[in-house]
Design an enzyme around this catalytic site. Structure first.
Site, mmCIF file in Angstrom:
data_model
loop_
_atom_site.group_PDB
_atom_site.id
_atom_site.type_symbol
_atom_site.label_atom_id
_atom_site.label_comp_id
_atom_site.label_asym_id
_atom_site.label_seq_id
_atom_site.Cartn_x
_atom_site.Cartn_y
_atom_site.Cartn_z
ATOM 1 N N TYR A 101 7.691 -3.009 1.527
ATOM 2 C CA TYR A 101 7.005 -1.850 1.328
ATOM 3 C C TYR A 101 6.340 -1.286 2.664
ATOM 4 C CZ TYR A 101 2.577 0.906 0.520
ATOM 5 O OH TYR A 101 1.655 1.730 0.512
ATOM 6 N N GLU A 189 4.704 7.140 1.038
ATOM 7 C CA GLU A 189 5.208 5.848 1.056
ATOM 8 C C GLU A 189 6.737 5.537 0.464
ATOM 9 O OE1 GLU A 189 2.113 3.399 -2.037
ATOM 10 O OE2 GLU A 189 3.696 4.264 -3.031
#
Ligand code: GDP
Ligand code: MN
Length: 383
Positions: A101, A189
């Protein structure tokens, strides 16, 4: 404003990040053609403005162009969290060794921007943060210096990447930060950034949320807006000049002023309720804007009680009352409506409400308590 994965990928690819090739299709036939052009196994991905598409069956691997067409047929038209899929991204598939992530977020606590990363990528970062906060790495970014190489390197090593991959990771982290700043984003993201089985990094999912207040500076980004794919209530609210964010609870709140709206949500929670939304009708709202707000809440099946919290200043209580009464004349409802009304033209507002059989209270606590108590009389999942 949310943009689609394929749009965010384009921005990131434009800044040199390793994004697999891909194109968007609206029909199975187009999906087949794209897969043929790419000439490799593909992944077919629903383009909707919500996360968790993988879990919902909106991300499927396809070995051949025929397969891509078939997967596109499965996914197009599907509903993901209430949103119909109208487009799919057909992209080069990658073989995944591990998922990371990587996110650039606004960190309100430090009043700055932070880079977040976790070796437990792929799943929702909120979940990782809840269950094993120690697995989320964080670094504050100096707004004047930007993300420094050493900071990105530190994160890369913290993720357990091989030194060679750390070298590749640094420009990816910096590129993502660059995208965040250039686009005036509030979130950028990559989840997941994958290590492929051949030992490369690839950004196979991308999400960007752009700051609506900065969009006038970015006409090219404003044009990415996909009104059809947005939450219809949020689109309707924007058109009416309301600030509205849908939440998961059952008490619909109509409030004038963002600060009061936040306080109202806090008080609702204090007395054991859950707000169904954040809604600010703004200063000086006329009856029409109030009506639009109430209309949106009454058409939301998760709203079981409506709570008005109006502190009249520039906003006039009589205008608010007229908006409420006018809406109820058109949209009959059995839902309890609790009104707290004080300030400018309060007496006139109360008179208008009383004529329609509504009573306003003066105290915010009483109103919130009343709204929570009224929940008892309204079943969940009302028609
Ligand atoms: P999300 O569920 O909406 O976040 O969609 P993602 O694009 O993140 O995809 C969900 C999951 O599908 C990823 O975490 C991967 O595990 C898997 N996935 C996506 N693309 C590929 C791919 O090219 N190859 C493989 N093997 N898996 C993929
Ligand atoms: Mn993802």
């Amino acid at each position: 404003m949310n943009i689609h994965e394929y749009q965010a990928r384009r921005i990131l690819a434009g800044l040199g990040l390793p994004v697999p090739r891909g194109e968007v299709a609206a029909t199975p036939e187009q999906a087949r053609e794209i897969a043929e052009r790419l000439g490799v196994p593909t992944v077919v991905k629903a383009q909707v403005l919500v996360g968790g598409r993988g879990k919902a069956g909106g991300v499927k691997l396809a070995a051949s162009p025929d397969d891509a067409a078939a997967r596109a047929r499965d996914i197009l038209g599907m509903q993901i969290r209430g949103i119909t899929v109208r487009q799919v991204l057909v992209s080069e598939a990658v073989d995944i060794a591990s998922e990371i992530y990587l996110g650039i977020v606004l960190d309100r606590a430090s009043r700055g921007v932070a880079l977040m990363a976790s070796a437990e990528g792929g799943v929702e970062i909120e979940e990782v943060a809840r269950q094993s906060p120690d697995k989320v790495l964080r670094v504050a970014v100096d707004p004047f210096l930007g993300l420094a190489d050493y900071q990105a390197r530190e994160i890369g090593f913290g993720l357990g990447l091989e030194p060679g991959l750390v070298r590749d990771f640094v420009p990816i982290a910096r590129g993502l930060y660059d995208a965040f700043v250039r686009c005036d984003a509030s979130l950028a993201e990559i989840n997941p950034l994958v290590v492929t089985t051949s030992g490369h990094l690839a950004a196979i999912d991308a999400k960007m949320v752009l700051d609506d207040n900065a969009l006038p500076r970015h006409p090219e980004l404003e044009s990415l807006r996909d009104a059809a794919a947005e939450n219809p209530d949020e689109a309707r609210a924007r058109a009416a000049g309301l600030s509205y964010v849908k939440l998961d609870g059952s008490i619909g709140c109509v409030v004038n002023g963002a600060g009061l709206a936040m306080a109202t949500m806090d008080v609702v929670k204090l007395y054991g309720g859950e707000p169904a939304n954040f809604l600010d009708i703004g200063g000086g709202a006329r009856a029409e804007r109030v009506a639009a707000a109430l209309g949106i809440l009454l058409s939301d099946p998760s709203v079981r009680v409506v709570l008005f919290n109006i502190f009249g200043g520039i906003t006039r209580c009589d205008e608010v009352a007229r908006g409420i009464v006018g809406t109820l004349r058109e949209l009959a409802t059995d839902l309890p409506i609790v009104v707290r009304l004080v300030g400018t033209n309060e007496a006139e507002g109360r008179r208008i409400l009383a004529e329609a059989g509504l009573v306003a209270v003066a105290d915010m606590d009483d109103a919130a308590r009343g709204a929570v108590a009224a929940l008892g009389g309204v079943p969940e999942g009302r028609p």
